[in-house]
Design a protein around this motif. Sequence first.
Motif, PDB file in Angstrom:
ATOM      1  N   UNK A 114      10.882   1.222   3.042  1.00 31.94           N
ATOM      2  CA  UNK A 114      11.038   2.672   2.986  1.00 31.94           C
ATOM      3  C   UNK A 114      11.948   3.180   4.098  1.00 31.94           C
ATOM      4  N   UNK A 115      12.035   2.415   5.164  1.00 34.23           N
ATOM      5  CA  UNK A 115      12.785   2.863   6.342  1.00 34.23           C
ATOM      6  C   UNK A 115      14.147   2.189   6.497  1.00 34.23           C
ATOM      7  N   UNK A 116      14.526   1.372   5.528  1.00 32.69           N
ATOM      8  CA  UNK A 116      15.803   0.684   5.627  1.00 32.69           C
ATOM      9  C   UNK A 116      16.381   0.459   4.249  1.00 32.69           C
ATOM     10  N   UNK A 249       4.165   9.094   5.670  1.00 36.35           N
ATOM     11  CA  UNK A 249       4.357   8.070   4.643  1.00 36.35           C
ATOM     12  C   UNK A 249       5.331   7.011   5.132  1.00 36.35           C
ATOM     13  N   UNK A 250       6.378   7.445   5.839  1.00 42.28           N
ATOM     14  CA  UNK A 250       7.313   6.481   6.411  1.00 42.28           C
ATOM     15  C   UNK A 250       6.624   5.605   7.458  1.00 42.28           C
ATOM     16  N   UNK A 251       5.710   6.181   8.188  1.00 38.84           N
ATOM     17  CA  UNK A 251       4.948   5.423   9.185  1.00 38.84           C
ATOM     18  C   UNK A 251       4.101   4.352   8.504  1.00 38.84           C
ATOM     19  N   UNK A 252       3.571   4.674   7.311  1.00 40.50           N
ATOM     20  CA  UNK A 252       2.767   3.705   6.568  1.00 40.50           C
ATOM     21  C   UNK A 252       3.594   2.475   6.174  1.00 40.50           C
ATOM     22  N   UNK A 253       4.910   2.660   6.082  1.00 42.98           N
ATOM     23  CA  UNK A 253       5.768   1.539   5.738  1.00 42.98           C
ATOM     24  C   UNK A 253       5.735   0.430   6.764  1.00 42.98           C
ATOM     25  N   UNK A 261       2.619  -2.812   2.181  1.00 39.38           N
ATOM     26  CA  UNK A 261       3.283  -3.432   1.042  1.00 39.38           C
ATOM     27  C   UNK A 261       3.421  -2.458  -0.125  1.00 39.38           C
ATOM     28  N   UNK A 262       2.358  -1.729  -0.432  1.00 41.51           N
ATOM     29  CA  UNK A 262       2.407  -0.770  -1.536  1.00 41.51           C
ATOM     30  C   UNK A 262       3.328   0.407  -1.230  1.00 41.51           C
ATOM     31  N   UNK A 263       3.335   0.854   0.033  1.00 44.68           N
ATOM     32  CA  UNK A 263       4.221   1.954   0.429  1.00 44.68           C
ATOM     33  C   UNK A 263       5.680   1.566   0.242  1.00 44.68           C
ATOM     34  N   UNK A 264       6.021   0.378   0.707  1.00 45.33           N
ATOM     35  CA  UNK A 264       7.405  -0.078   0.589  1.00 45.33           C
ATOM     36  C   UNK A 264       7.787  -0.387  -0.854  1.00 45.33           C
ATOM     37  N   UNK A 265       6.823  -0.834  -1.640  1.00 45.34           N
ATOM     38  CA  UNK A 265       7.105  -1.101  -3.048  1.00 45.34           C
ATOM     39  C   UNK A 265       7.390   0.196  -3.797  1.00 45.34           C
ATOM     40  N   UNK A 266       6.636   1.244  -3.475  1.00 46.11           N
ATOM     41  CA  UNK A 266       6.800   2.520  -4.176  1.00 46.11           C
ATOM     42  C   UNK A 266       8.039   3.280  -3.730  1.00 46.11           C
TER      43      UNK A 266
END
Length: 292
Positions: A114-116, A249-253, A261-266
């Motif tokens: 999510x951050x890259x 939400x970005x922090x959750x990444x 894992x789910x945050x970055x997948x979504x």
Amino acid sequence: MKRILITGENSYIGTSFEKYMQQFDDDYQIDTINMHGNSWKNADFSKYDSIFHVAGIAHADVSKVSEEQRQLYYQVNTDLTIETAQKYKNDLSGKIGQFIYMSSIIIYGEETNINKKRVITSETKPNPSNFYGDSKLQAEIGLHSIEAANFHIAILRPPMIYGEKSKGNYQQLVKLANKLPVFPNIKNERSMLYIVNLCKFVKERIDFQDSGIFLPQDNEYVRTSHMVRDIARKSGKNIYLFSWMNWFIRLLGYAPGKIGRLTNKAFGNLVYDKKIEKIPFPYYKKNEVERE
């Protein structure tokens, strides 16, 4: 008239392509064949100008499969693909033919963040992160080894395919769109491919009878939140997109385990460079064809 065989009855991509080609009835004959069992081995492939191979096991939760199921991925996605192509080549007996294989962006690995922003270019090397991606890559390697001047191999590595009745990750977005009243408006980018655009692309490959590795995608990248919003609108719903918690939400990444894992997948970023559509076959060393 061009004669085309779709290997894999009742598959989403195969049936979509067959339906799309009905508008060109006078110029193309489309047949399908069931690849279960061994009866397909008795069919005569020599009468076809192209074979569109869509038979395979689709992506699933690879963390929850047994060793027996793991081997089945290789048997179907790798061995069956190569065996089908080899039979086609043998049946042709020197005539020109084209084998089109549905691979996947998954061969580059599932890493999204999510951050890259992750951009796949013509220089990016395949690096599967699980046996599903590896089974696809091993099929590509095997196909490359039997390519010849009269036997053209076209490998397609599409990103997520979406459209009416599509399966896989797209259906997860449909479920979210139908349930949630609000959704985070994260500015991510994903390469995606509309099923009709895929069908057009396959028809072009057949018309040109060309070979190589192709990375087809829609003209514009997709934002996850916008796709969820648009899906909801088609169902007569309105979803409120909010940005005030984006920082969280970005922090959750960065979170370890399932949450990250789910945050970055979504909301992760994964795109093909828009400058590329086709890349040459890579050179594979002999030992790279082997697997455990």
